[in-house]
Design an enzyme around this catalytic site. Sequence first.
Site: not given
Length: 344
Positions: A178, A109, A309
Amino acid sequence: MTAVRREAFGQMPREQGGGEVEKFVLESDSVKVEILSLGCIIAALQTKDRDGVFSDVVLGFDTLEGYTRKHPFFGAVVGRVANRIANGRFTVDGKEYQLFLNNGPNSLHGGAKGFDKVLWSPQVLPNGVRFFRLSPDGEEGYPGDLQVWVTYTLSGGELAINYRAQTSKTTPVSLTNHSYFNFAGQGSQDVYDHKISIEADSYLPVDDTKIPTGEVAAVQGTGFDLRQPVELGKHLQKFHLDGFDHNFCLQQVQDRRLVARVFHPPTGRTMEVHTTQPGIQFYTGNNLDGSLKGKGAATYPKHSAFCLETQNWPDAVNKPHFPNVLLQPGEEYNHTTWLVFNAA
């Protein structure tokens, strides 16, 4: 009509750069969403049940302090590259780049200080809010100055999230939100009574560090076949699954299409996910452990929420047969995801 208002939410700690964090409230007659200028975080999302009662259906914190401490990306936009890059390494135009390793042997991420941990510049729109930031060349090890715009707009029961980016050097880009959902209301203990379906004929098996092996496997005859709705708790039991944290491979078309649907029978709440993205990561909160105090002093145990996601496939930068994740100078990254809320 959508009402939009902005208010102060808090000050960033000096050691994290300082600066004021604002909260933007978008409200229609059926949805109310609160978004922070820190990490473009969806901090609250209230939807109606079949009796017209509003509940907040996303995990998060009541105060800024919760978001400035370590947490599992609650509600945030993550980038430059969502999900995992194997060994935090990739090569572009013959040059190798090394990223920070923040997830075992991998980069996750965006790295140590990804897009979720920085302040964005907001602009209020008639029915939403647009955030902008410049990610400088070399930030977290990534090449190129990357200009990024994330736009949230609310229309009735539909929340649209548009991601745009332009770069000065070839760089991988994959952006997602997220948010962790529980349609019984945030703070409810599990999501086992939710029914879910995902429009995917294949998924990506992963190794023990959650990196795709490279195989694109058919869902047919496996626990990953979610093409017809399944009740989550019973499905996990039936297939002896500890939970999901996998990319489902969507149709490779640039058009908006329905890719997932969630229905919560006790409340009647439904959410449809539509997107232009090539993949969707389905995650069932396997790493939640009850240690975080969330909104209203709620605790968030394992499987107390799920994420859907929309994004490019994990580690695509190292897998040439995966969809292209590289953005070139002169091109524009442009993807939209629509979350459509209803009650049945």
